[in-house]
Write a protein that holds these residues in place. Sequence first.
Motif, PDB file in Angstrom:
ATOM      1  N   GLY A  18      -9.667  15.080   9.360  1.00 45.29           N
ATOM      2  CA  GLY A  18     -10.305  13.767   9.454  1.00 45.29           C
ATOM      3  C   GLY A  18      -9.904  12.827   8.349  1.00 45.29           C
ATOM      4  O   GLY A  18     -10.233  11.628   8.407  1.00 45.29           O
ATOM      5  N   ALA A  19      -9.200  13.303   7.332  1.00 48.88           N
ATOM      6  CA  ALA A  19      -8.760  12.434   6.247  1.00 48.88           C
ATOM      7  C   ALA A  19      -7.723  11.435   6.767  1.00 48.88           C
ATOM      8  O   ALA A  19      -6.897  11.762   7.622  1.00 48.88           O
ATOM      9  CB  ALA A  19      -8.178  13.261   5.109  1.00 48.88           C
ATOM     10  N   SER A  20      -7.787  10.226   6.240  1.00 53.44           N
ATOM     11  CA  SER A  20      -6.872   9.188   6.699  1.00 53.44           C
ATOM     12  C   SER A  20      -5.459   9.423   6.171  1.00 53.44           C
ATOM     13  O   SER A  20      -5.245  10.205   5.228  1.00 53.44           O
ATOM     14  CB  SER A  20      -7.364   7.818   6.226  1.00 53.44           C
ATOM     15  OG  SER A  20      -7.320   7.749   4.802  1.00 53.44           O
ATOM     16  N   ARG A  21      -4.516   8.707   6.762  1.00 53.08           N
ATOM     17  CA  ARG A  21      -3.121   8.825   6.321  1.00 53.08           C
ATOM     18  C   ARG A  21      -2.977   8.381   4.871  1.00 53.08           C
ATOM     19  O   ARG A  21      -2.241   8.994   4.096  1.00 53.08           O
ATOM     20  CB  ARG A  21      -2.225   7.984   7.229  1.00 53.08           C
ATOM     21  CG  ARG A  21      -0.744   8.022   6.820  1.00 53.08           C
ATOM     22  CD  ARG A  21       0.090   7.074   7.670  1.00 53.08           C
ATOM     23  NE  ARG A  21       1.467   7.033   7.186  1.00 53.08           N
ATOM     24  CZ  ARG A  21       2.448   7.830   7.615  1.00 53.08           C
ATOM     25  NH1 ARG A  21       2.194   8.736   8.545  1.00 53.08           N
ATOM     26  NH2 ARG A  21       3.674   7.711   7.122  1.00 53.08           N
ATOM     27  N   ALA A  22      -3.700   7.330   4.492  1.00 55.00           N
ATOM     28  CA  ALA A  22      -3.605   6.822   3.127  1.00 55.00           C
ATOM     29  C   ALA A  22      -4.084   7.864   2.114  1.00 55.00           C
ATOM     30  O   ALA A  22      -3.485   8.043   1.050  1.00 55.00           O
ATOM     31  CB  ALA A  22      -4.424   5.544   2.988  1.00 55.00           C
ATOM     32  N   VAL A  23      -5.146   8.572   2.456  1.00 53.95           N
ATOM     33  CA  VAL A  23      -5.673   9.598   1.547  1.00 53.95           C
ATOM     34  C   VAL A  23      -4.675  10.738   1.398  1.00 53.95           C
ATOM     35  O   VAL A  23      -4.389  11.199   0.281  1.00 53.95           O
ATOM     36  CB  VAL A  23      -7.028  10.117   2.059  1.00 53.95           C
ATOM     37  CG1 VAL A  23      -7.454  11.355   1.276  1.00 53.95           C
ATOM     38  CG2 VAL A  23      -8.087   9.028   1.956  1.00 53.95           C
ATOM     39  N   LEU A  24      -4.127  11.191   2.522  1.00 53.61           N
ATOM     40  CA  LEU A  24      -3.174  12.299   2.458  1.00 53.61           C
ATOM     41  C   LEU A  24      -1.883  11.874   1.768  1.00 53.61           C
ATOM     42  O   LEU A  24      -1.286  12.665   1.027  1.00 53.61           O
ATOM     43  CB  LEU A  24      -2.874  12.799   3.868  1.00 53.61           C
ATOM     44  CG  LEU A  24      -4.056  13.423   4.631  1.00 53.61           C
ATOM     45  CD1 LEU A  24      -3.607  13.866   6.025  1.00 53.61           C
ATOM     46  CD2 LEU A  24      -4.642  14.596   3.864  1.00 53.61           C
ATOM     47  N   GLU A  25      -1.463  10.639   2.007  1.00 52.95           N
ATOM     48  CA  GLU A  25      -0.234  10.168   1.377  1.00 52.95           C
ATOM     49  C   GLU A  25      -0.404  10.048  -0.138  1.00 52.95           C
ATOM     50  O   GLU A  25       0.541  10.275  -0.899  1.00 52.95           O
ATOM     51  CB  GLU A  25       0.161   8.824   1.980  1.00 52.95           C
ATOM     52  CG  GLU A  25       1.584   8.411   1.687  1.00 52.95           C
ATOM     53  CD  GLU A  25       2.007   7.206   2.514  1.00 52.95           C
ATOM     54  OE1 GLU A  25       3.225   6.981   2.638  1.00 52.95           O
ATOM     55  OE2 GLU A  25       1.118   6.503   3.046  1.00 52.95           O
ATOM     56  N   ARG A  26      -1.626   9.708  -0.561  1.00 55.19           N
ATOM     57  CA  ARG A  26      -1.880   9.582  -1.995  1.00 55.19           C
ATOM     58  C   ARG A  26      -1.760  10.931  -2.711  1.00 55.19           C
ATOM     59  O   ARG A  26      -1.439  10.992  -3.897  1.00 55.19           O
ATOM     60  CB  ARG A  26      -3.276   8.994  -2.209  1.00 55.19           C
ATOM     61  CG  ARG A  26      -3.556   8.652  -3.676  1.00 55.19           C
ATOM     62  CD  ARG A  26      -4.824   7.829  -3.847  1.00 55.19           C
ATOM     63  NE  ARG A  26      -6.000   8.566  -3.391  1.00 55.19           N
ATOM     64  CZ  ARG A  26      -6.742   8.215  -2.328  1.00 55.19           C
ATOM     65  NH1 ARG A  26      -6.404   7.149  -1.604  1.00 55.19           N
ATOM     66  NH2 ARG A  26      -7.808   8.919  -1.982  1.00 55.19           N
ATOM     67  N   THR A  27      -2.018  12.028  -1.993  1.00 55.84           N
ATOM     68  CA  THR A  27      -1.887  13.355  -2.614  1.00 55.84           C
ATOM     69  C   THR A  27      -0.433  13.773  -2.790  1.00 55.84           C
ATOM     70  O   THR A  27      -0.150  14.717  -3.538  1.00 55.84           O
ATOM     71  CB  THR A  27      -2.609  14.413  -1.761  1.00 55.84           C
ATOM     72  OG1 THR A  27      -1.978  14.501  -0.484  1.00 55.84           O
ATOM     73  CG2 THR A  27      -4.080  14.061  -1.587  1.00 55.84           C
TER      74      THR A  27
END
Length: 349
Positions: free
Chosen positions: A173-182
């Motif tokens: 459920g995490a957004s693309r922006a959150v995953l990309e930030r990791t």
Amino acid sequence: MSVLGERLAGVLGRGALEQAPDVAQAVLRSDRFRLEREGDWKRLERIVAEIERGRLRKVSDEDLLALPALYRMAASSLSIARKTSLDEDLAVWLESLTRRAWFVVYGPRAGLWRWLRGFLGGGWGAAVRGLGPDILIALAVMVAGTLVGWLLVASDPNWYYALAPSGDERVPGASRAVLERTLFGNADQPALSVFAAMLFSNNAQVSILAFALGFAFGVPTLLLLLHNTAMLGALLWLYHGQGLTFELVGWLSVHGTTELFAILLAGAAGLHVGRAMAFPGGVAVLDAAAVAGRRAALVMTGVVLMLIVAALLEAFARQLLGATAPRLIVGGFMLVFWIGYLFVWRRGR
């Protein structure tokens, strides 16, 4: 008994005179013990002295063949001397001789630097190649574990929480922006050296556990490999859902090609020991396990070195490389290097 004897018996006690023959008998036994074996002791001492001086070529083949038997005879003589309270000086001399002989018979044949040159100059690779079938089995299990992890979370996302560490923002459920930030933007991360030490400790625990569990016929090792790669499959599924599969592979490849390779070898080493115990062939189980254990221990020494490299790559190179392409280049180079060094390169070719 003479008059003098009677007087001495009265002063010292009759028991003292009665023990005198026992003392004489003990001395006689000690002399006989020494005379019967002294020739072999002297021969052993001469052989050991020549080898300690580096004059191995001056030792005859007959003496070299007799060396183990002479050592065991001297050790047996030392045990007898201790138990029967023979000449104390003799026991001390035998102890010194057997200690010196032990290092000649069983001690290391080379110093640290010579051993290290042999290890890095082909010994490690030869030990790894000796685990061929076990490496293939471990690789198949790790691939299967990755697929199992993907399929489990694809069928029910709640499996993700059972497979992946908790308390992380990388969750279903995490957004693309959150995953990309990791994956990006960590070039200024502080205390990278501390992070590297933590990563090395964790990966070393997994690898050593995979090796140590091999004694149970390799079954726990297979389960551990399956579980750890299932976590990888779950992570791939998560990022694939947001179209970040390529970026995740690049992020992982910097250290993952080294780290996963090390875990693969550790698992194969554990399987090697377990397989030797389950199928010892025509030798005793303990003998088969001892031979497999020596080869596996050599492989595990190299695994520790690989984990150190992986921790440094994960803490520094991955954080300092801010794009996917250079990460893939570093990861691909490390993979080619390990395969070439361990499986292709042969010293002396």
